[in-house]
Design a protein around this motif. Structure first.
Motif, PDB file in Angstrom:
ATOM      1  N   MET A   1       0.848  -1.205   0.000  1.00  0.00           N
ATOM      2  CA  MET A   1       0.000   0.000   0.000  1.00  0.00           C
ATOM      3  C   MET A   1       0.885   1.257   0.000  1.00  0.00           C
ATOM      4  O   MET A   1       1.882   1.330   0.715  1.00  0.00           O
ATOM      5  CB  MET A   1      -0.875  -0.027   1.262  1.00  0.00           C
ATOM      6  N   HIS A   2       0.543   2.246  -0.832  1.00  0.00           N
ATOM      7  CA  HIS A   2       1.359   3.457  -0.936  1.00  0.00           C
ATOM      8  C   HIS A   2       1.254   4.261   0.361  1.00  0.00           C
ATOM      9  O   HIS A   2       0.287   4.142   1.108  1.00  0.00           O
ATOM     10  CB  HIS A   2       0.895   4.306  -2.123  1.00  0.00           C
ATOM     11  N   HIS A   3       2.273   5.095   0.592  1.00  0.00           N
ATOM     12  CA  HIS A   3       2.236   5.950   1.781  1.00  0.00           C
ATOM     13  C   HIS A   3       1.271   7.107   1.534  1.00  0.00           C
ATOM     14  O   HIS A   3       1.350   7.778   0.520  1.00  0.00           O
ATOM     15  CB  HIS A   3       3.638   6.485   2.068  1.00  0.00           C
ATOM     16  N   GLN A   4       0.367   7.316   2.492  1.00  0.00           N
ATOM     17  CA  GLN A   4      -0.635   8.353   2.288  1.00  0.00           C
ATOM     18  C   GLN A   4      -0.103   9.729   2.666  1.00  0.00           C
ATOM     19  O   GLN A   4       0.591   9.883   3.659  1.00  0.00           O
ATOM     20  CB  GLN A   4      -1.864   8.052   3.144  1.00  0.00           C
ATOM     21  N   LYS A   5      -0.468  10.703   1.859  1.00  0.00           N
ATOM     22  CA  LYS A   5       0.004  12.065   2.079  1.00  0.00           C
ATOM     23  C   LYS A   5      -0.810  12.714   3.196  1.00  0.00           C
ATOM     24  O   LYS A   5      -2.025  12.593   3.231  1.00  0.00           O
ATOM     25  CB  LYS A   5      -0.183  12.832   0.778  1.00  0.00           C
ATOM     26  N   GLU A   6      -0.109  13.395   4.117  1.00  0.00           N
ATOM     27  CA  GLU A   6      -0.828  14.146   5.150  1.00  0.00           C
ATOM     28  C   GLU A   6      -0.456  15.619   5.050  1.00  0.00           C
ATOM     29  O   GLU A   6       0.716  15.974   4.958  1.00  0.00           O
ATOM     30  CB  GLU A   6      -0.511  13.644   6.556  1.00  0.00           C
ATOM     31  N   HIS A   7      -1.480  16.479   5.023  1.00  0.00           N
ATOM     32  CA  HIS A   7      -1.281  17.932   5.047  1.00  0.00           C
ATOM     33  C   HIS A   7      -1.636  18.420   6.451  1.00  0.00           C
ATOM     34  O   HIS A   7      -2.527  17.877   7.083  1.00  0.00           O
ATOM     35  CB  HIS A   7      -2.214  18.638   4.058  1.00  0.00           C
ATOM     36  N   ARG A   8      -0.951  19.481   6.903  1.00  0.00           N
ATOM     37  CA  ARG A   8      -1.295  20.070   8.204  1.00  0.00           C
ATOM     38  C   ARG A   8      -1.463  21.583   8.037  1.00  0.00           C
ATOM     39  O   ARG A   8      -0.738  22.214   7.277  1.00  0.00           O
ATOM     40  CB  ARG A   8      -0.219  19.775   9.252  1.00  0.00           C
ATOM     41  N   CYS A   9      -2.433  22.133   8.759  1.00  0.00           N
ATOM     42  CA  CYS A   9      -2.657  23.581   8.708  1.00  0.00           C
ATOM     43  C   CYS A   9      -3.392  24.000   9.971  1.00  0.00           C
ATOM     44  O   CYS A   9      -3.849  23.155  10.739  1.00  0.00           O
ATOM     45  CB  CYS A   9      -3.466  23.964   7.468  1.00  0.00           C
ATOM     46  N   ASP A  10      -3.514  25.305  10.152  1.00  0.00           N
ATOM     47  CA  ASP A  10      -4.307  25.799  11.290  1.00  0.00           C
ATOM     48  C   ASP A  10      -5.801  25.679  10.998  1.00  0.00           C
ATOM     49  O   ASP A  10      -6.578  25.254  11.848  1.00  0.00           O
ATOM     50  CB  ASP A  10      -3.956  27.264  11.582  1.00  0.00           C
ATOM     51  N   VAL A  11      -6.189  26.079   9.796  1.00  0.00           N
ATOM     52  CA  VAL A  11      -7.610  26.065   9.430  1.00  0.00           C
ATOM     53  C   VAL A  11      -7.781  25.431   8.053  1.00  0.00           C
ATOM     54  O   VAL A  11      -7.143  25.857   7.093  1.00  0.00           O
ATOM     55  CB  VAL A  11      -8.214  27.495   9.410  1.00  0.00           C
ATOM     56  N   LEU A  12      -8.653  24.433   7.981  1.00  0.00           N
ATOM     57  CA  LEU A  12      -9.036  23.838   6.697  1.00  0.00           C
ATOM     58  C   LEU A  12     -10.400  24.400   6.309  1.00  0.00           C
ATOM     59  O   LEU A  12     -11.353  24.315   7.091  1.00  0.00           O
ATOM     60  CB  LEU A  12      -9.123  22.309   6.815  1.00  0.00           C
ATOM     61  N   ILE A  13     -10.484  24.975   5.111  1.00  0.00           N
ATOM     62  CA  ILE A  13     -11.761  25.488   4.606  1.00  0.00           C
ATOM     63  C   ILE A  13     -12.164  24.637   3.406  1.00  0.00           C
ATOM     64  O   ILE A  13     -11.423  24.557   2.422  1.00  0.00           O
ATOM     65  CB  ILE A  13     -11.642  26.975   4.201  1.00  0.00           C
ATOM     66  N   VAL A  14     -13.308  23.974   3.526  1.00  0.00           N
ATOM     67  CA  VAL A  14     -13.791  23.113   2.443  1.00  0.00           C
ATOM     68  C   VAL A  14     -14.776  23.923   1.603  1.00  0.00           C
ATOM     69  O   VAL A  14     -15.888  24.205   2.038  1.00  0.00           O
ATOM     70  CB  VAL A  14     -14.472  21.841   3.004  1.00  0.00           C
ATOM     71  N   GLY A  15     -14.356  24.321   0.418  1.00  0.00           N
ATOM     72  CA  GLY A  15     -15.208  25.126  -0.444  1.00  0.00           C
ATOM     73  C   GLY A  15     -14.537  26.431  -0.814  1.00  0.00           C
ATOM     74  O   GLY A  15     -13.858  27.053   0.020  1.00  0.00           O
ATOM     75  N   SER A  16     -14.722  26.861  -2.060  1.00  0.00           N
ATOM     76  CA  SER A  16     -13.967  28.026  -2.542  1.00  0.00           C
ATOM     77  C   SER A  16     -14.859  29.070  -3.199  1.00  0.00           C
ATOM     78  O   SER A  16     -14.480  29.717  -4.173  1.00  0.00           O
ATOM     79  CB  SER A  16     -12.896  27.576  -3.539  1.00  0.00           C
ATOM     80  N   GLY A  17     -16.089  29.246  -2.654  1.00  0.00           N
ATOM     81  CA  GLY A  17     -16.958  30.321  -3.126  1.00  0.00           C
ATOM     82  C   GLY A  17     -16.769  31.569  -2.286  1.00  0.00           C
ATOM     83  O   GLY A  17     -15.742  31.733  -1.611  1.00  0.00           O
ATOM     84  N   ALA A  18     -17.771  32.438  -2.291  1.00  0.00           N
ATOM     85  CA  ALA A  18     -17.668  33.707  -1.560  1.00  0.00           C
ATOM     86  C   ALA A  18     -17.421  33.480  -0.071  1.00  0.00           C
ATOM     87  O   ALA A  18     -16.620  34.187   0.551  1.00  0.00           O
ATOM     88  CB  ALA A  18     -18.942  34.527  -1.758  1.00  0.00           C
ATOM     89  N   ALA A  19     -18.093  32.490   0.524  1.00  0.00           N
ATOM     90  CA  ALA A  19     -17.941  32.242   1.969  1.00  0.00           C
ATOM     91  C   ALA A  19     -16.535  31.736   2.293  1.00  0.00           C
ATOM     92  O   ALA A  19     -15.843  32.284   3.160  1.00  0.00           O
ATOM     93  CB  ALA A  19     -18.993  31.238   2.444  1.00  0.00           C
ATOM     94  N   GLY A  20     -16.103  30.697   1.587  1.00  0.00           N
ATOM     95  CA  GLY A  20     -14.806  30.079   1.876  1.00  0.00           C
ATOM     96  C   GLY A  20     -13.634  31.020   1.650  1.00  0.00           C
ATOM     97  O   GLY A  20     -12.720  31.117   2.482  1.00  0.00           O
ATOM     98  N   LEU A  21     -13.652  31.733   0.532  1.00  0.00           N
ATOM     99  CA  LEU A  21     -12.523  32.615   0.213  1.00  0.00           C
ATOM    100  C   LEU A  21     -12.510  33.852   1.111  1.00  0.00           C
ATOM    101  O   LEU A  21     -11.443  34.328   1.505  1.00  0.00           O
ATOM    102  CB  LEU A  21     -12.556  33.022  -1.265  1.00  0.00           C
ATOM    103  N   SER A  22     -13.703  34.369   1.468  1.00  0.00           N
ATOM    104  CA  SER A  22     -13.759  35.512   2.398  1.00  0.00           C
ATOM    105  C   SER A  22     -13.177  35.104   3.751  1.00  0.00           C
ATOM    106  O   SER A  22     -12.410  35.859   4.370  1.00  0.00           O
ATOM    107  CB  SER A  22     -15.193  36.010   2.583  1.00  0.00           C
ATOM    108  N   LEU A  23     -13.528  33.908   4.212  1.00  0.00           N
ATOM    109  CA  LEU A  23     -13.003  33.427   5.495  1.00  0.00           C
ATOM    110  C   LEU A  23     -11.490  33.251   5.413  1.00  0.00           C
ATOM    111  O   LEU A  23     -10.755  33.672   6.311  1.00  0.00           O
ATOM    112  CB  LEU A  23     -13.677  32.098   5.867  1.00  0.00           C
ATOM    113  N   ALA A  24     -11.013  32.650   4.324  1.00  0.00           N
ATOM    114  CA  ALA A  24      -9.570  32.421   4.168  1.00  0.00           C
ATOM    115  C   ALA A  24      -8.795  33.733   4.256  1.00  0.00           C
ATOM    116  O   ALA A  24      -7.785  33.842   4.970  1.00  0.00           O
ATOM    117  CB  ALA A  24      -9.298  31.725   2.835  1.00  0.00           C
ATOM    118  N   LEU A  25      -9.272  34.741   3.539  1.00  0.00           N
ATOM    119  CA  LEU A  25      -8.559  36.029   3.503  1.00  0.00           C
ATOM    120  C   LEU A  25      -8.559  36.722   4.866  1.00  0.00           C
ATOM    121  O   LEU A  25      -7.618  37.421   5.215  1.00  0.00           O
ATOM    122  CB  LEU A  25      -9.181  36.948   2.443  1.00  0.00           C
ATOM    123  N   GLN A  26      -9.620  36.500   5.656  1.00  0.00           N
ATOM    124  CA  GLN A  26      -9.685  37.171   6.953  1.00  0.00           C
ATOM    125  C   GLN A  26      -8.892  36.445   8.037  1.00  0.00           C
ATOM    126  O   GLN A  26      -8.615  37.018   9.085  1.00  0.00           O
ATOM    127  CB  GLN A  26     -11.153  37.354   7.351  1.00  0.00           C
TER     128      GLN A  26
END
Length: 533
Positions: A1-26
């Motif tokens: 089985m391949h090694h699975q990639k893990e990402h780490r961050c402070d905040v994960l935002i699922v979705g890239s519309g007005a709500a998600g991108l506004s939250l990301a920028l703030q």
């Protein structure tokens, strides 16, 4: 089985519309952010929003009036605090968008002062809609995408599906905090893990559950389904807004004809050229969307016709082209000159008024999990969303969620090590046709049985069908590797069940929920809340 990639961050935002991108920028000034986008970053419902965004900018208008209009449109089911909060914060939210560079239409008044051009839409008592011609959502989305692409603290993962949230319950721990999500990389077809101290769902609505929808393909209720599986309550899922006027043409599916066109004098007509809206409501074409959609549905069924017509050709040609350049060009591309001809239109599923229950900070029932935008139920829309309050909600609640996350940040704890996704027992499916068939069947019976006009019998029939489908999909999900279609179908059948069960609980007709078995509005009513078992 391949090694699975893990990402780490402070905040994960699922979705890239007005709500998600506004939250990301703030958040990105202070925290590391990953934005997960199911398709290309620009794709999503925001891009296609035409009308505009409601906010009080006119000295003759007032917050009290915006609140009152919203409460009336919501048919007695709005939560007052959410409506007040949204209207009070609307101007600040719009000023933030203007600071980001959104080019709202302006004009010079008689004294030469530059002002924002405000239009009026159904349900509003004043002109209070900021807009960028007839493609406001596009202007907002392109501006925000440009900003996030330039930000060093925001990582963008495009072509990724979120599969499931990772909570303490899933890890077998005490409590039920959210720690991240399993995601599927569509490019290399591998499951990856994202660990985050906070997760925000900004996945939009679920209108793809219906055969005719104005929404892009990505609107498959993913956030609602994931939150429900993780243990969040949902509310008011029976209230699906059907936009009255979607272009009816084989070469232009999912294309919306903005409500602003009726605001600027367009008439709805039968095939014989006669108007019908004055027969249904004294506000005629400017009645709220649910009334207009039902009137069109009624006329189509009564006359046995495939569509009705929206006609603005009585207005001056230059006026039409200046106000509706995008629609003019689109209709012209399929052979319709709107300055001379009426536009064939049908209602289409457009907006999910219910969703994951949150407070005014966007917090869900699960610690560290937020939901903002169309995926959320804040209490703003009640039984019917008023035009141009949706993009507004995205930005207002992105701001309040950002404030709350930054407040919580100093006391938040590091994310534990998350287990890899187990793919050891699954195989590739050789039966993609099964998924395609189920997909079509779901959207067809939801349209026929759980659409604009409902009956108890139709709802019972739909529930029976959806339960059978779920068993089939569950079986499939356990044995075969994930795919985009399988993930979306699994989520949509779950959301369909929530819509049907909510509709069965409401023994009245109110706002967007209209049933022939209970045609009257009940004297007392409250939101429909469903709780996972």
């Amino acid at each position: 089985m391949h090694h699975q990639k893990e990402h780490r961050c402070d905040v994960l935002i699922v979705g890239s519309g007005a709500a998600g991108l506004s939250l990301a920028l703030q958040l990105a000034q202070d925290l590391s952010v990953i934005v997960l986008s199911k398709g290309p970053l620009r794709e999503g419902s925001t891009l296609y929003a035409q009308g505009g965004i409601a906010a009080v900018f006119d000295e003759n208008d007032s917050i009290a009036s915006h609140v009152n209009d919203t409460l009336i449109a919501g048919a007695g089911l709005c939560e007052d605090a959410a409506v007040q909060f949204t209207a009070e914060n609307a101007k600040t939210a719009m000023e933030w968008l203007i600071d980001q560079g959104v080019p709202f239409d302006q004009y010079r008044d008689d004294d030469g002062v530059l002002k924002y051009h405000l239009t009026r839409e159904g349900g509003h008592s004043h002109r209070r809609i900021l807009h960028a011609a007839d493609a406001t959502g596009r202007a907002v989305q392109i501006t925000l995408v440009d900003q996030v692409r330039r930000h060093p603290n925001i990582r963008l993962l495009e072509n990724y599906n979120a599969i499931d949230l990772i909570t303490d319950a899933k890890l077998g721990n005490e409590g039920n905090k959210c720690h991240g999500a399993y995601v599927w990389n569509r490019d290399n077809e591998q499951v990856e893990v994202i660990a985050a101290r906070f997760v925000a769902l900004a996945t939009g609505g679920a209108s793809k559950v219906y055969l005719y929808t104005s929404n892009p393909d990505v609107a498959s209720g993913d956030g609602i389904a994931m939150a429900w599986r993780a243990g969040c309550r949902v509310a008011n899922m029976e209230f699906n807004q059907f936009h009255p006027t979607s272009l009816y043409h084989p070469d232009a599916q999912n294309y919306l004809i903005t409500e602003a066109m009726r605001g600027e004098g367009a008439y709805l007509k039968r095939p014989d050229g006669t108007r019908f809206m004055p027969d249904f409501d004294e506000r005629a074409e400017l009645a709220p969307r649910d009334i207009v959609a039902r009137a069109i549905d009624f006329e189509m069924k009564r006359l046995g016709v495939a569509c009705v017509y929206l006609d603005i050709s009585h207005q001056p040609k230059d006026f039409i082209i200046e106000h509706f350049p995008t629609i003019y060009a689109k209709c012209l591309s399929v052979g319709i000159d709107i300055t001379k001809q009426p536009i064939p239109v049908v209602p289409a599923a457009h907006y999910t008024c219910g969703g994951v229950m949150t407070n005014l900070n966007g917090q869900t029932d699960i610690p560290n999990l937020y939901a903002i935008g169309e995926v959320a139920y804040t209490g703003l829309h009640g039984a019917n969303r008023m035009a141009s309050n949706s993009l507004l909600e995205c930005v207002v609640f992105a701001q309040s969620a950002a404030r709350n996350i930054l407040q919580q940040w100093p006391t938040s704890t590091a994310t534990p090590q998350l287990p890899a996704w187990d793919e050891s027992r699954v195989s590739n499916s050789d039966e993609e046709v099964v998924i395609t068939h189920n997909w079509h069947e779901l959207r067809m019976f939801m349209w026929d049985f759980v659409g604009i006009v409902r009956t108890t019998k139709r709802l019972e029939r739909a529930l029976h069908r959806v339960e059978l489908l779920q068993r089939e999909i569950q079986e499939y999900y356990r044995h075969f590797r994930v795919s985009n279609n399988l993930l979306e179908l699994r989520n949509l059948t779950m959301v369909a069940e929530l819509i049907i069960k909510s509709a069965m609980r409401r023994k009245e007709s109110r706002g967007l929920h209209y049933t022939l078995d209970y045609p009257e509005q009940a004297a007392h009513s409250s939101p429909t809340i469903l709780k996972p078992e």
